[in-house]
Design a protein around this motif. Structure first.
Motif, PDB file in Angstrom:
ATOM      1  N   SER A 100      43.067 -32.646  45.739  1.00 13.58           N
ATOM      2  CA  SER A 100      43.623 -33.239  46.952  1.00 13.58           C
ATOM      3  C   SER A 100      42.522 -33.916  47.765  1.00 13.58           C
ATOM      4  CB  SER A 100      44.352 -32.160  47.761  1.00 13.58           C
ATOM      5  OG  SER A 100      45.011 -32.704  48.868  1.00 13.58           O
ATOM      6  N   GLY A 101      42.241 -33.432  48.969  1.00 10.32           N
ATOM      7  CA  GLY A 101      41.193 -34.019  49.788  1.00 10.32           C
ATOM      8  C   GLY A 101      39.792 -33.810  49.246  1.00 10.32           C
ATOM      9  N   GLY A 102      39.660 -33.042  48.174  1.00  7.32           N
ATOM     10  CA  GLY A 102      38.361 -32.885  47.524  1.00  7.32           C
ATOM     11  C   GLY A 102      38.143 -33.867  46.396  1.00  7.32           C
ATOM     12  N   SER A 119      31.397 -33.171  33.200  1.00  7.67           N
ATOM     13  CA  SER A 119      32.695 -33.841  33.328  1.00  7.67           C
ATOM     14  C   SER A 119      33.062 -33.926  34.794  1.00  7.67           C
ATOM     15  CB  SER A 119      33.780 -33.078  32.548  1.00  7.67           C
ATOM     16  OG  SER A 119      33.847 -31.729  32.976  1.00  7.67           O
ATOM     17  N   ALA A 120      33.971 -34.870  35.108  1.00  9.16           N
ATOM     18  CA  ALA A 120      34.443 -35.061  36.480  1.00  9.16           C
ATOM     19  C   ALA A 120      35.955 -35.181  36.464  1.00  9.16           C
ATOM     20  CB  ALA A 120      33.814 -36.308  37.099  1.00  9.16           C
ATOM     21  N   VAL A 121      36.620 -34.356  37.276  1.00  3.57           N
ATOM     22  CA  VAL A 121      38.079 -34.282  37.270  1.00  3.57           C
ATOM     23  C   VAL A 121      38.601 -34.329  38.701  1.00  3.57           C
ATOM     24  CG1 VAL A 121      40.080 -32.851  36.679  1.00  3.57           C
ATOM     25  CG2 VAL A 121      38.119 -32.964  35.117  1.00  3.57           C
ATOM     26  N   MET A 122      39.660 -35.099  38.902  1.00  3.35           N
ATOM     27  CA  MET A 122      40.350 -35.173  40.193  1.00  3.35           C
ATOM     28  C   MET A 122      41.799 -34.761  39.986  1.00  3.35           C
ATOM     29  SD  MET A 122      38.908 -38.962  41.255  1.00  3.35           S
ATOM     30  CE  MET A 122      39.353 -38.908  42.986  1.00  3.35           C
ATOM     31  N   VAL A 123      42.333 -33.976  40.924  1.00  2.00           N
ATOM     32  CA  VAL A 123      43.723 -33.513  40.845  1.00  2.00           C
ATOM     33  C   VAL A 123      44.422 -33.817  42.158  1.00  2.00           C
ATOM     34  CG1 VAL A 123      45.236 -31.532  40.470  1.00  2.00           C
ATOM     35  CG2 VAL A 123      43.040 -31.655  39.270  1.00  2.00           C
ATOM     36  N   SER A 124      45.577 -34.474  42.076  1.00  7.63           N
ATOM     37  CA  SER A 124      46.388 -34.780  43.271  1.00  7.63           C
ATOM     38  C   SER A 124      45.540 -35.403  44.369  1.00  7.63           C
ATOM     39  CB  SER A 124      47.076 -33.508  43.803  1.00  7.63           C
ATOM     40  OG  SER A 124      47.864 -32.903  42.811  1.00  7.63           O
ATOM     41  N   SER A 125      44.665 -36.309  44.003  1.00  9.78           N
ATOM     42  CA  SER A 125      43.648 -36.793  44.936  1.00  9.78           C
ATOM     43  C   SER A 125      44.197 -37.732  46.007  1.00  9.78           C
ATOM     44  CB  SER A 125      42.539 -37.513  44.169  1.00  9.78           C
ATOM     45  OG  SER A 125      41.511 -37.911  45.054  1.00  9.78           O
ATOM     46  N   VAL A 243      50.715 -37.985  48.336  1.00  7.94           N
ATOM     47  CA  VAL A 243      49.971 -39.136  47.813  1.00  7.94           C
ATOM     48  C   VAL A 243      50.811 -39.764  46.703  1.00  7.94           C
ATOM     49  CG1 VAL A 243      47.782 -39.957  46.883  1.00  7.94           C
ATOM     50  CG2 VAL A 243      47.843 -37.853  48.246  1.00  7.94           C
ATOM     51  N   PRO A 244      51.551 -40.823  47.000  1.00  5.92           N
ATOM     52  CA  PRO A 244      52.415 -41.441  45.983  1.00  5.92           C
ATOM     53  C   PRO A 244      51.610 -41.944  44.787  1.00  5.92           C
ATOM     54  CG  PRO A 244      52.941 -42.261  48.183  1.00  5.92           C
ATOM     55  CD  PRO A 244      51.674 -41.482  48.309  1.00  5.92           C
ATOM     56  N   LEU A 245      52.205 -41.863  43.616  1.00  6.93           N
ATOM     57  CA  LEU A 245      51.517 -42.281  42.397  1.00  6.93           C
ATOM     58  C   LEU A 245      51.116 -43.753  42.454  1.00  6.93           C
ATOM     59  CD1 LEU A 245      50.588 -41.369  39.576  1.00  6.93           C
ATOM     60  CD2 LEU A 245      52.812 -42.130  38.709  1.00  6.93           C
ATOM     61  N   ARG A 246      51.897 -44.581  43.131  1.00  3.67           N
ATOM     62  CA  ARG A 246      51.560 -46.008  43.221  1.00  3.67           C
ATOM     63  C   ARG A 246      50.211 -46.199  43.916  1.00  3.67           C
ATOM     64  NH1 ARG A 246      52.525 -46.767  48.508  1.00  3.67           N
ATOM     65  NH2 ARG A 246      54.182 -45.526  49.478  1.00  3.67           N
ATOM     66  N   LEU A 247      49.913 -45.353  44.891  1.00  2.46           N
ATOM     67  CA  LEU A 247      48.631 -45.431  45.587  1.00  2.46           C
ATOM     68  C   LEU A 247      47.496 -45.069  44.633  1.00  2.46           C
ATOM     69  CD1 LEU A 247      48.013 -43.897  49.129  1.00  2.46           C
ATOM     70  CD2 LEU A 247      46.262 -43.893  47.368  1.00  2.46           C
ATOM     71  N   VAL A 248      47.717 -44.050  43.819  1.00  2.78           N
ATOM     72  CA  VAL A 248      46.693 -43.613  42.864  1.00  2.78           C
ATOM     73  C   VAL A 248      46.430 -44.704  41.834  1.00  2.78           C
ATOM     74  CG1 VAL A 248      46.096 -41.862  41.146  1.00  2.78           C
ATOM     75  CG2 VAL A 248      47.359 -41.216  43.204  1.00  2.78           C
ATOM     76  N   ARG A 249      47.491 -45.272  41.297  1.00  2.40           N
ATOM     77  CA  ARG A 249      47.332 -46.351  40.310  1.00  2.40           C
ATOM     78  C   ARG A 249      46.521 -47.503  40.892  1.00  2.40           C
ATOM     79  NH1 ARG A 249      50.788 -45.772  35.882  1.00  2.40           N
ATOM     80  NH2 ARG A 249      52.643 -44.489  36.192  1.00  2.40           N
TER      81      ARG A 249
END
Length: 298
Positions: A100-102, A119-125, A243-249
């Motif tokens: 999320s905010g991290g 490795s670097a991983v983001m979840v629900s960012s 956080v809508p998926l469109r924003l992430v894309r």
């Protein structure tokens, strides 16, 4: 139970952290949400970390939990603290996981200290939240929080303090607000009560640190995420109401090394808790497998 520690940085600030999982497991620096605290991995559970052979080290960011506040900081300051913390713990290489905010903090490490990362991983960012199109369709209280972050940070602090004070008390009242996957996740394994504990710890020193942390998402980032030279694995729920998926894309379009795995039936918190097996594989192997229920974009 988590074990806790403290690192003193060169400028005299303290970074407090909690450890979970196996003491000799694969080291993962876990970056909590905004606002949140070092206790956030409790939402996932110790069993998951042990099963995957992980050593989770979750620091409080400046001004939250027990960590010292840092004036005038941006995202670019975090990799410096992370490298110093890793040195103090004797870690030459490690993975980073930002929830999320991290999330952008994990991206900042991938951009600034890639040589230290396995490795670097983001979840629900969360990404930039100061554009009107990014706020479209969000719940009215979510939109209010982001506008306060931009224009009235002291009022945002009051809002965050109120949220933390009431968190963990009445899940039923949130049923009409939360997506069903998030509601179900909070309803199980005592997570709703844990969330309240996590958020109250974030406010241990007051709302100044948490409000500063949130406000970084409504101003230009001081890192160039498009320059990340290593694979960046991003996991996101398609039912995420924060956080809508469109924003992430849109955000990932500028990061050539990013790989998005989207879950049609997960939301903001449920992705972290329900899909941790996939997340762990990405942390360990650097390449999450594509499943039939996922939309993988490379």
């Amino acid at each position: 139970m988590a074990t806790e520690g403290n690192v003193v940085l060169a400028d005299g600030r303290h970074v407090s952290y909690a450890e979970y999982g196996l003491p000799d497991g694969h080291p993962v620096l876990y970056f909590h949400g905004a606002p949140s605290s070092r206790l956030e991995p409790l939402l996932i559970g110790e069993d998951a970390f042990i099963r995957h052979g992980l050593r989770i080290i979750a620091p409080d960011r400046p001004g939250m939990g027990r960590s010292s506040f840092q004036t005038h900081r941006g995202f670019s300051a975090w990799p410096v603290d992370v490298a110093a913390m890793a040195d103090a713990l004797g870690l030459e290489k490690f993975s980073v996981l930002g929830n999320s905010g991290g999330g952008v903090y994990a991206a900042a490490c991938a951009a600034r200290i890639p040589q230290r990362l396995h490795s670097a991983v983001m979840v629900s960012s969360i990404w930039r939240m100061d554009q009107p199109q990014n706020l479209a369709g969000l719940h009215v209280m979510t939109r209010l929080a982001w506008r306060l972050a931009k224009w009235a940070p002291p009022l945002l602090g009051l809002l965050l303090k109120n949220v933390a004070t009431t968190a963990g008390r009445d899940l039923a009242r949130m049923k009409s607000v939360l997506p069903q996957p998030d509601y179900d996740t909070l309803e199980s394994a005592g997570r709703f009560e844990i969330l309240g504990y996590v958020l109250r710890e974030a406010m241990r020193q007051g709302a100044k640190g948490p409000a500063w942390d949130v406000s970084l998402y409504v101003h230009p980032f001081d890192i160039r995420v498009q320059d990340i030279p290593i694979p960046l694995h991003v996991f996101h729920g398609m039912k995420d109401a924060h956080v809508p998926l469109r924003l992430v894309r849109a955000a990932l379009a500028d990061i050539p090394t990013a790989r998005l795995t989207a879950y049609p039936h997960e939301a903001h918190l449920s992705t972290l808790c329900n899909r941790f097996d996939d997340i762990a594989r990405a942390l360990l192997d650097g390449c999450p497998p594509a499943q039939p229920a996922q939309v993988a974009i490379s």
